[in-house]
Design an enzyme around this catalytic site. Structure first.
Site, PDB file in Angstrom:
ATOM      1  N   THR A  35      -5.963  -6.515   0.007  1.00 57.38           N
ATOM      2  CA  THR A  35      -5.217  -7.157   1.092  1.00 57.38           C
ATOM      3  C   THR A  35      -3.756  -6.736   1.070  1.00 57.38           C
ATOM      4  OG1 THR A  35      -6.720  -9.043   1.051  1.00 57.38           O
ATOM      5  CG2 THR A  35      -4.607  -9.371   2.158  1.00 57.38           C
ATOM      6  N   CYS A  36      -3.215  -6.594  -0.102  1.00 61.51           N
ATOM      7  CA  CYS A  36      -1.806  -6.212  -0.246  1.00 61.51           C
ATOM      8  C   CYS A  36      -1.553  -4.809   0.293  1.00 61.51           C
ATOM      9  CB  CYS A  36      -1.373  -6.294  -1.705  1.00 61.51           C
ATOM     10  SG  CYS A  36      -1.702  -7.893  -2.470  1.00 61.51           S
ATOM     11  N   SER A  37      -2.425  -3.876  -0.045  1.00 65.66           N
ATOM     12  CA  SER A  37      -2.238  -2.475   0.322  1.00 65.66           C
ATOM     13  C   SER A  37      -2.725  -2.129   1.715  1.00 65.66           C
ATOM     14  CB  SER A  37      -2.965  -1.571  -0.677  1.00 65.66           C
ATOM     15  OG  SER A  37      -2.337  -1.627  -1.930  1.00 65.66           O
ATOM     16  N   THR A  97      -3.786  -3.859  -4.656  1.00 64.21           N
ATOM     17  CA  THR A  97      -4.953  -4.694  -4.389  1.00 64.21           C
ATOM     18  C   THR A  97      -5.268  -4.608  -2.895  1.00 64.21           C
ATOM     19  OG1 THR A  97      -3.548  -6.650  -4.198  1.00 64.21           O
ATOM     20  CG2 THR A  97      -4.545  -6.224  -6.356  1.00 64.21           C
TER      21      THR A  97
END
Length: 161
Positions: A48-50, A46
């Site tokens: 923000t995560c990546s 996703t």
């Protein structure tokens, strides 16, 4: 009830992809007798995560370990295939643990699950980071919004260490 500083982590079993296939890792194997930084993301791959959360921990891995941390792990409510693919594509394979909380039971046991069904993601983990010493939470940083990675980011963790 949400886990708090001073609480012992609940018992859980995760799956992690390795070169030899999936392995099961328990909270005892990961945290007993160790000082570990654990951070959680709502989902592998996703935005923000990546693009923000994971890269900060990978880029600052050596600085975090130099502060007396034995290990770093990321956990998400994804299956081990997805977590393994994320580890490979991010360059993080073998650098940190990519833990699959495939059914969300760990997130729920921590009281850190969140319903992101409105965004098409279903039940996931809130975004957080914590320092765990011998299975006990020493710091806990929970993001107010799943789209932010500031209080739970690597820079904030380094300051706390």
């Amino acid at each position: 009830m949400t886990i708090a500083i001073g609480d012992k982590l609940p018992t859980a079993t995760f799956k992690e992809k390795t070169a030899d296939g999936p392995v099961e890792l328990t909270t005892d194997q990961l945290f007993a007798g160790k000082r570990v930084v654990l951070f959680a993301v709502p989902g592998a791959f996703t935005p923000t995560c990546s693009l923000n959360h994971l890269p900060g921990y990978l880029e600052n891995r050596d600085a975090i370990l130099a502060k007396g941390v034995d290990d770093i792990a990321v956990v998400a409510v994804n299956d081990w295939h997805v977590m393994g693919a994320w580890a490979q594509s991010s360059g993080g394979m073998g650098k940190i643990h990519f833990l699959a909380d495939w059914d969300g039971s760990f997130a729920k046991a921590l009281g850190l699950d969140i319903d992101l069904s409105a965004g098409g993601l279903g039940i996931r983990s809130k975004r957080y980071s914590m320092l765990v010493e011998n299975g006990v939470v020493r710091t806990l940083n929970i993001e107010e919004s799943p789209g932010q990675a500031t209080v739970s980011g690597a820079a904030a963790m380094i300051e706390q260490l």
